[in-house]
Scaffold this motif. Structure first.
Motif, PDB file in Angstrom:
ATOM      1  N   ASP A   3       0.831  -1.180  -0.155  1.00 26.89           N
ATOM      2  CA  ASP A   3       0.016  -0.030  -0.005  1.00 26.89           C
ATOM      3  C   ASP A   3       0.860   1.433  -0.047  1.00 26.89           C
ATOM      4  OD1 ASP A   3      -2.498   1.221   0.233  1.00 26.89           O
ATOM      5  OD2 ASP A   3      -2.282   1.852   2.282  1.00 26.89           O
ATOM      6  N   ILE A   4       2.021   1.301   0.663  1.00 25.80           N
ATOM      7  CA  ILE A   4       2.912   2.396   0.788  1.00 25.80           C
ATOM      8  C   ILE A   4       3.559   2.651  -0.438  1.00 25.80           C
ATOM      9  CG2 ILE A   4       4.913   3.082   1.815  1.00 25.80           C
ATOM     10  CD1 ILE A   4       4.052   1.757   4.544  1.00 25.80           C
ATOM     11  N   ILE A   5       3.997   1.683  -0.971  1.00 25.37           N
ATOM     12  CA  ILE A   5       4.650   1.907  -2.459  1.00 25.37           C
ATOM     13  C   ILE A   5       3.720   2.040  -3.497  1.00 25.37           C
ATOM     14  CG2 ILE A   5       5.851   0.422  -4.205  1.00 25.37           C
ATOM     15  CD1 ILE A   5       7.118  -1.285  -1.684  1.00 25.37           C
ATOM     16  N   SER A   6       2.420   1.617  -3.346  1.00 24.01           N
ATOM     17  CA  SER A   6       1.316   1.842  -4.295  1.00 24.01           C
ATOM     18  C   SER A   6       0.951   3.582  -4.425  1.00 24.01           C
ATOM     19  CB  SER A   6       0.182   1.021  -4.198  1.00 24.01           C
ATOM     20  OG  SER A   6      -0.306   1.589  -3.227  1.00 24.01           O
ATOM     21  N   ARG A   7       1.307   4.208  -3.151  1.00 27.59           N
ATOM     22  CA  ARG A   7       1.137   5.428  -3.200  1.00 27.59           C
ATOM     23  C   ARG A   7       2.048   6.365  -3.422  1.00 27.59           C
ATOM     24  NH1 ARG A   7      -3.474   6.600   0.644  1.00 27.59           N
ATOM     25  NH2 ARG A   7      -4.337   4.242   1.319  1.00 27.59           N
ATOM     26  N   GLY A   8       3.265   5.833  -3.962  1.00 24.69           N
ATOM     27  CA  GLY A   8       4.464   6.540  -4.516  1.00 24.69           C
ATOM     28  C   GLY A   8       5.470   6.640  -3.375  1.00 24.69           C
ATOM     29  N   TYR A   9       5.611   6.128  -2.270  1.00 25.50           N
ATOM     30  CA  TYR A   9       6.486   6.172  -1.376  1.00 25.50           C
ATOM     31  C   TYR A   9       7.589   5.066  -1.619  1.00 25.50           C
ATOM     32  CZ  TYR A   9       3.778   9.493   1.553  1.00 25.50           C
ATOM     33  OH  TYR A   9       2.864  10.374   1.578  1.00 25.50           O
ATOM     34  N   GLU A  10       8.798   5.382  -1.217  1.00 25.32           N
ATOM     35  CA  GLU A  10       9.857   4.459  -1.232  1.00 25.32           C
ATOM     36  C   GLU A  10       9.900   3.931   0.091  1.00 25.32           C
ATOM     37  OE1 GLU A  10      13.339   4.676  -3.568  1.00 25.32           O
ATOM     38  OE2 GLU A  10      12.354   6.563  -4.718  1.00 25.32           O
ATOM     39  N   ALA A  11       9.882   2.384   0.178  1.00 23.38           N
ATOM     40  CA  ALA A  11      10.122   1.889   1.681  1.00 23.38           C
ATOM     41  C   ALA A  11      11.273   1.063   1.901  1.00 23.38           C
ATOM     42  CB  ALA A  11       8.817   1.156   1.880  1.00 23.38           C
ATOM     43  N   VAL A  12      11.605   0.792   3.372  1.00 27.66           N
ATOM     44  CA  VAL A  12      12.686   0.157   3.743  1.00 27.66           C
ATOM     45  C   VAL A  12      12.266  -0.707   4.856  1.00 27.66           C
ATOM     46  CG1 VAL A  12      15.082   0.068   4.426  1.00 27.66           C
ATOM     47  CG2 VAL A  12      14.388   1.844   2.650  1.00 27.66           C
ATOM     48  N   CYS A  50      17.678   9.133   1.294  1.00 33.70           N
ATOM     49  CA  CYS A  50      17.096  10.165   1.376  1.00 33.70           C
ATOM     50  C   CYS A  50      17.969  11.628   1.539  1.00 33.70           C
ATOM     51  CB  CYS A  50      16.386  10.224   2.917  1.00 33.70           C
ATOM     52  SG  CYS A  50      15.068   8.922   2.933  1.00 33.70           S
ATOM     53  N   LYS A  51      18.982  11.379   2.329  1.00 31.48           N
ATOM     54  CA  LYS A  51      19.820  12.602   2.556  1.00 31.48           C
ATOM     55  C   LYS A  51      20.622  13.368   1.249  1.00 31.48           C
ATOM     56  CE  LYS A  51      23.526  14.477   5.544  1.00 31.48           C
ATOM     57  NZ  LYS A  51      24.310  14.019   6.640  1.00 31.48           N
ATOM     58  N   PRO A  52      21.028  12.334   0.219  1.00 29.39           N
ATOM     59  CA  PRO A  52      21.673  13.102  -0.708  1.00 29.39           C
ATOM     60  C   PRO A  52      20.661  13.621  -1.732  1.00 29.39           C
ATOM     61  CG  PRO A  52      22.379  10.570  -0.575  1.00 29.39           C
ATOM     62  CD  PRO A  52      21.371  10.816   0.726  1.00 29.39           C
ATOM     63  N   GLN A  53      19.320  13.083  -1.829  1.00 25.17           N
ATOM     64  CA  GLN A  53      18.184  13.689  -2.610  1.00 25.17           C
ATOM     65  C   GLN A  53      17.693  14.896  -1.644  1.00 25.17           C
ATOM     66  OE1 GLN A  53      18.486  10.272  -1.848  1.00 25.17           O
ATOM     67  NE2 GLN A  53      19.166   9.596  -3.764  1.00 25.17           N
ATOM     68  N   GLY A  54      17.633  15.102  -0.627  1.00 22.55           N
ATOM     69  CA  GLY A  54      17.073  15.904   0.181  1.00 22.55           C
ATOM     70  C   GLY A  54      15.740  15.659   0.820  1.00 22.55           C
ATOM     71  N   ARG A  55      15.637  14.339   0.801  1.00 24.03           N
ATOM     72  CA  ARG A  55      14.067  13.707   0.942  1.00 24.03           C
ATOM     73  C   ARG A  55      13.794  13.531   2.354  1.00 24.03           C
ATOM     74  NH1 ARG A  55      14.205   8.652  -2.794  1.00 24.03           N
ATOM     75  NH2 ARG A  55      12.353   8.265  -2.251  1.00 24.03           N
ATOM     76  N   GLU A  56      12.617  13.633   2.913  1.00 26.69           N
ATOM     77  CA  GLU A  56      12.170  13.417   4.374  1.00 26.69           C
ATOM     78  C   GLU A  56      12.071  12.138   4.673  1.00 26.69           C
ATOM     79  OE1 GLU A  56       9.062  15.866   4.493  1.00 26.69           O
ATOM     80  OE2 GLU A  56      10.071  17.591   5.167  1.00 26.69           O
ATOM     81  N   ALA A  57      12.298  11.459   5.591  1.00 26.65           N
ATOM     82  CA  ALA A  57      12.261  10.226   6.197  1.00 26.65           C
ATOM     83  C   ALA A  57      11.103   9.981   7.386  1.00 26.65           C
ATOM     84  CB  ALA A  57      13.593   9.455   6.600  1.00 26.65           C
TER      85      ALA A  57
END
Length: 160
Positions: A3-12, A50-57
């Motif tokens: 569900d998370i991935i289907s909403r456009g998020y990347e997950a670990v 996240c950090k290299p792309q300036g993305r929030e976690a």
């Protein structure tokens, strides 16, 4: 995760030591206080994705994962790389709840969790055998043959 991935998020996913069919690199498994391992996985994922792309976690933990995530948040404070986190149904204070845990459902949950902890240790028994015998004088194979009890497992295998 789907569900998370289907909403456009990347997950670990950060698994506890010894879980997820991963071999151990050290003779140590997880416990309720193993927040340092969770932080190591979180920091690695954050620095790589996240950090290299300036993305929030953001963090999300359930059950034991909620406990580990809450400990990470508490220990790292403002230094935590997460912008926000959600902890769902973290374990209760086990020692304060021994009676309800051991007596409800005729002790089923204590037996069930004890069996599962023993199963994890037995999966890694060849690697853990010598360190546990030398350092703690515990024979994991012999222990696995005893009647299952979460509190016995916690005292004998997890606490050392």
């Amino acid at each position: 995760m789907v569900d998370i991935i289907s909403r456009g998020y990347e997950a670990v996913i950060v698994n506890n030591r010894g879980l997820g069919d991963m071999p151990l690199a050290t003779p140590k498994l997880y416990n309720q206080g193993s927040w340092e391992d969770g932080l190591a996985g979180l920091t690695h994922a954050y620095n790589k994705y996240c950090k290299p792309q300036g993305r929030e976690a953001y963090g999300f933990g359930t059950s034991m994962g909620a406990n580990v995530l809450a400990l990470i948040l508490g220990h790292t404070g403002n230094e935590c790389p997460l912008k926000a986190a959600t902890c769902i149904q973290g374990p209760q204070e086990m020692l304060a709840n021994i009676a309800p845990f051991t007596q409800s459902a005729y002790g089923f949950w204590e037996w069930f969790l004890g069996k599962n902890v023993t199963k994890v240790y037995m999966a890694h028994e060849p690697y853990l055998r010598e360190p546990f015998k030398e350092k703690y004088n515990i024979d994991i194979r012999a222990f696995a043959q005893l009647p299952s009890s979460y509190f016995n497992c916690d005292e004998m295998l997890v606490a050392p």
